[in-house]
Design a protein around this motif. Sequence first.
Motif: not given
Ligand code: ATP
Length: 462
Positions: A232, A239, A385
């Motif tokens: 992303e 992120h 989150e």
């Molecule tokens: P966000 O909306 O913050 O991008 P997400 O909805 O994409 O999160 P999930 O797919 O549910 O996240 O992933 C589970 C967890 O992984 C998230 O709650 C977050 O703590 C972590 N996470 C998600 N994307 C990233 C990222 N690019 N870098 C670091 N941690 C991440």
Amino acid sequence: MKRTKIVDIFNPELIGSDVCVKGWVRTKRGNKHVQFVALNDGSTIKNIQIVFDMSRFTDEQLKPITTGASICVTGKLVESMGKGQTAEIQADTLEIYGTADTETYPLQKKGHTLEFLREKAHLRMRTNTFGAVFRVRSVLAYAIHNFFNQKGFFYLHTPLITESDCEGAGAMFQVTTLNLNELPKAEDNTVDYTQDFFGKPTALTVSGQLEGELGATALGQIYTFGPTFRAENSNTPRHLAEFWMIEPEMAFYDITDNMDLAEEFIKYCIQYALDHAADDIKFLNDMYDDKLIERLNNVIKQDFVRLPYTEGVDILLKSGKKFEYPVYWGADLQSEHERYLVEEHFKRPVILTDYPKEIKAFYMKQNEDGKTVRAMDVLFPQIGEIIGGSEREENYDKLLTRIEELNIPMKDMWWYLDTRRFGTVPHSGFGLGFERLILFVTGMTNIRDVIPFPRTPNNAEF
Ligand code: ATP
Ligand code: MN
């Protein structure tokens, strides 16, 4: 003489004995009679002070001792008169392992900004701040394994290279051994992946969940803990393109069991860090954020709020607050909305449940209302989150319908659907972003500062 680590040297029983320490010089000061060197070996935030009686050493001998140099010292451990330290070493012998040129060693001076140190990521672990952060990171990793081990969960290793896109988000890094300058073409002029290593297009995984569900519906309760990859292109402080995720998956858990586990888990990790990384957390509290320890203790003490998404949206709409992104039923909440609920409205962590199905993944259990799914996101102060999870749709027909509605290629999904065809059970799970937990526990504000070697757009050098 056997080396003693500095973390072990402040032991009253060692006072009066001869010791040997090895480490990197932090500072040197003094006069022509006596020189003081602060030595750190990474085992603790604390330095040991070494006292050189200059009637026994020459200026020439001590000259190479500059910030960053590595040395070995033997001498007698004595009680210290200096303030803030309990013991010091009266040097007998000195061996210099490696010098660090004062002109070119990047960490020569104190007080560099975190931004500057990000550019020096190959050396920044030698600073107090990053030493503390990465010791906390290690302690938290251990806490996680401890927690699940105590609960009888099995540690499942899921693959990093995959053919499937679990979240359907599409932001994946492709894996190929094809020569990009001479791609083999099929008859219709598309790339001929039959000639690629796996005979098909593959990518780095964005989540181990789908394989985790295979494990949970066999071993009962599993967790994964490994790196995940998301291409992303978002340059946010939350992120990374490569981050670590912990994903427990439990047969026979409904969403309430899932929330209970998530809350207990995260509180356990924070308490474990407070107990086992106390010096480091106190340092970070004193240096960066004097509310840190208070915030950690508050989260442990309080019950998390559990609130349906629909009510959360109502609160946001009635808040009268101007948000950058609009709020309406159906909107994917942004960090600013999540933080409003947590920091301003409830003043404690919130588990938001029952999100609109359009903004959540295909595998979440559909509610009777036909509009929402049994999702549960854990929202944290400072972070937003931190966990995303759900009860999973265990009904084969409902799951299939959703997969078709979303045009997910069925041929990629047959193995996953088998969990619902053979002995399907209610089950749930969630994913915790490891770096987001470390952000919270250390009080750091940029996710690049809690992983040793951050991968972000245009940054993968070291
Ligand atoms: P966000 O909306 O913050 O991008 P997400 O909805 O994409 O999160 P999930 O797919 O549910 O996240 O992933 C589970 C967890 O992984 C998230 O709650 C977050 O703590 C972590 N996470 C998600 N994307 C990233 C990222 N690019 N870098 C670091 N941690 C991440
Ligand atoms: Mn995301």
